[in-house]
Scaffold this motif. Structure first.
Motif, mmCIF file in Angstrom:
data_model
loop_
_atom_site.group_PDB
_atom_site.id
_atom_site.type_symbol
_atom_site.label_atom_id
_atom_site.label_comp_id
_atom_site.label_asym_id
_atom_site.label_seq_id
_atom_site.Cartn_x
_atom_site.Cartn_y
_atom_site.Cartn_z
ATOM 1 N N SER A 122 0.839 -1.200 0.000
ATOM 2 C CA SER A 122 0.000 0.000 0.000
ATOM 3 C C SER A 122 0.871 1.246 0.000
ATOM 4 O O SER A 122 0.556 2.246 -0.663
ATOM 5 C CB SER A 122 -0.920 0.002 1.226
ATOM 6 N N THR A 123 1.980 1.192 0.721
ATOM 7 C CA THR A 123 2.908 2.317 0.752
ATOM 8 C C THR A 123 3.589 2.507 -0.596
ATOM 9 O O THR A 123 3.753 3.639 -1.077
ATOM 10 C CB THR A 123 3.957 2.112 1.854
ATOM 11 N N VAL A 149 -6.828 -0.904 13.392
ATOM 12 C CA VAL A 149 -6.084 0.354 13.381
ATOM 13 C C VAL A 149 -5.765 0.705 11.938
ATOM 14 O O VAL A 149 -5.166 -0.087 11.210
ATOM 15 C CB VAL A 149 -4.789 0.244 14.212
ATOM 16 N N ARG A 150 -6.180 1.894 11.523
ATOM 17 C CA ARG A 150 -5.987 2.332 10.135
ATOM 18 C C ARG A 150 -4.702 3.148 10.010
ATOM 19 O O ARG A 150 -4.458 4.069 10.777
ATOM 20 C CB ARG A 150 -7.184 3.161 9.677
ATOM 21 N N GLN A 151 -3.909 2.808 8.991
ATOM 22 C CA GLN A 151 -2.690 3.555 8.708
ATOM 23 C C GLN A 151 -2.926 4.496 7.518
ATOM 24 O O GLN A 151 -3.537 4.088 6.528
ATOM 25 C CB GLN A 151 -1.544 2.601 8.391
ATOM 26 N N PRO A 152 -2.417 5.733 7.588
ATOM 27 C CA PRO A 152 -2.632 6.701 6.494
ATOM 28 C C PRO A 152 -1.620 6.507 5.369
ATOM 29 O O PRO A 152 -0.691 7.297 5.191
ATOM 30 C CB PRO A 152 -2.447 8.044 7.203
ATOM 31 N N PHE A 153 -1.803 5.443 4.592
ATOM 32 C CA PHE A 153 -0.799 5.078 3.590
ATOM 33 C C PHE A 153 -0.584 6.173 2.546
ATOM 34 O O PHE A 153 0.550 6.416 2.127
ATOM 35 C CB PHE A 153 -1.186 3.763 2.913
ATOM 36 N N ALA A 154 -1.653 6.815 2.082
ATOM 37 C CA ALA A 154 -1.493 7.867 1.072
ATOM 38 C C ALA A 154 -0.620 8.994 1.612
ATOM 39 O O ALA A 154 0.250 9.526 0.901
ATOM 40 C CB ALA A 154 -2.856 8.392 0.647
ATOM 41 N N THR A 157 4.501 11.987 2.018
ATOM 42 C CA THR A 157 5.539 12.478 2.929
ATOM 43 C C THR A 157 6.896 11.909 2.566
ATOM 44 O O THR A 157 7.918 12.623 2.594
ATOM 45 C CB THR A 157 5.188 12.113 4.383
ATOM 46 N N ALA A 158 6.933 10.633 2.210
ATOM 47 C CA ALA A 158 8.196 9.998 1.841
ATOM 48 C C ALA A 158 8.781 10.637 0.590
ATOM 49 O O ALA A 158 9.990 10.924 0.521
ATOM 50 C CB ALA A 158 7.989 8.504 1.633
ATOM 51 N N LEU A 159 7.940 10.890 -0.405
ATOM 52 C CA LEU A 159 8.457 11.487 -1.639
ATOM 53 C C LEU A 159 8.913 12.922 -1.397
ATOM 54 O O LEU A 159 9.953 13.347 -1.912
ATOM 55 C CB LEU A 159 7.396 11.450 -2.729
ATOM 56 N N ALA A 160 8.139 13.677 -0.616
ATOM 57 C CA ALA A 160 8.536 15.053 -0.312
ATOM 58 C C ALA A 160 9.860 15.080 0.434
ATOM 59 O O ALA A 160 10.725 15.929 0.171
ATOM 60 C CB ALA A 160 7.446 15.743 0.505
ATOM 61 N N ALA A 161 10.038 14.143 1.370
ATOM 62 C CA ALA A 161 11.300 14.080 2.104
ATOM 63 C C ALA A 161 12.460 13.763 1.168
ATOM 64 O O ALA A 161 13.558 14.305 1.304
ATOM 65 C CB ALA A 161 11.219 13.023 3.203
#
Length: 333
Positions: free
Chosen positions: A73-74, A289-294, A299-303
């Motif tokens: 999903s990530t 528990v829901r993870q905010p994958f989007a 955030t990963a790409l911006a970093a």
């Protein structure tokens, strides 16, 4: 570009400025260039552009197998974020979950000339390999690593797995459960370790004994196997609730409890982690528990693209508890 410039009646430098989104181009001129691009069906030669700029506009993604919901999903979220910013992605997966395989995969991406790498493989051995490799290109790791070195040039982005586990456990405690078993994930995965820690912290804070049942992996079959043993504990009153390390394990538990003639949540409550798309359609619908994958992907790409020269504290995102029908108050003793 020369053909586009000729049709639009501008210089090829102007065409280049339009393609790169640079300022100092009049709106009317920009529109003529874009119309000429559409008319001619022009597409950039990215290989030629890479020779000039020393950038390929390609992001490498190193990940685990496609059978793992959270990492995949990530990966999809990172790919979508990259595409929105005009980047391609090159994905490679680990053949084995060890340091040597991680180094081979990383070198494969480096040899392709990627502009940076996002690692979506939350394994301790993988981060050790990254530390040892000391690659010079920008790198972001999506893993809930609790001990990121302060001066580490690699940036970390992750969902607070420990917080999610505490939310799940505190929910069960709030319903009145005190005998809450945790079906833990595999050793060597940061997510599994952090969820285990969060559960232990909540149980300790409530003054309750922490009983762990290790599943060994993330799959429903293991959840079923553990569930067949836990069913006896539930029947004996030794457990009233189970927090599973992910939704697949919870699926196995639900099946095992059903086969044992136990009612969820009347006899035993079950909580998962991840919030699969199908979790709302289980019988009963699964509290999880829901993870905010989007958000993780963006955030990963911006970093990677915007923060490569300024590594610092990890980017930590917060999960949320989704309460459904698989949890309820324990039976009166």
């Amino acid at each position: 570009m020369a053909d586009v410039a000729g049709v639009a009646g501008v210089s090829h430098q102007t065409v280049s400025r339009v393609l790169n989104g640079l300022p100092n181009v009049r709106e009317g001129t920009r529109e003529r260039v874009l119309e000429a691009i559409d008319q001619l069906g022009y597409r950039r030669n990215r290989a030629a552009r890479a020779l000039v700029t020393a950038r390929t506009s390609t992001i490498g993604i190193l990940t685990v197998g496609s059978e793992f919901f959270g990492p995949q999903s990530t990966v999809l979220a990172v790919e979508a974020a990259a595409r929105a910013r005009g980047y391609f992605v090159s994905v490679t997966s680990l053949e084995r979950y060890d340091a040597d395989s991680a180094l081979v995969a990383l070198n494969h991406l480096v040899d392709q000339g990627v502009d940076g790498v996002v690692v979506v493989a939350p394994l301790e051995l993988v981060t050790e390999a990254i530390d040892d490799a000391a690659l010079s290109l920008p790198m972001v790791v999506v893993a809930a690593r609790p001990d990121v070195p302060a001066a580490d040039p690699v940036q970390y982005v992750f969902v607070d797995q420990r917080s999610g586990a505490r939310q799940a456990t505190d929910h069960l405690l709030g319903l009145g459960h005190r005998r809450i078993v945790h079906v833990s994930g595999p050793v060597g995965w940061f997510d599994a370790a952090e969820r285990l820690r969060g559960w232990r912290e909540s149980m300790a804070a409530a003054g309750c004994d922490a009983v762990e049942a290790a599943a060994g992996d993330w799959f429903a079959a293991s959840g079923f196997e553990v569930g067949t043993r836990l069913a006896r504990q539930v029947s004996a009153g030794e457990a009233t609730a189970v927090f599973a390390a992910n939704d697949y394990l919870a699926i196995g538990l639900l099946r095992a409890f059903w086969e044992a003639g136990l009612s969820v949540p009347d006899d035993v409550s079950v909580v998962g982690f991840d919030d699969l798309q199908s979790s709302a359609f289980f019988i009963p619908a699964l509290t999880t528990v829901r993870q905010p994958f989007a958000e993780v992907g963006r955030t990963a790409l911006a970093a990677l693209l915007d923060g490569a020269d300024a590594p610092g504290a990890p980017h930590v995102l917060t999960p949320s508890l989704v309460v459904r029908g698989s949890t309820g108050a324990p039976r009166a003793s």
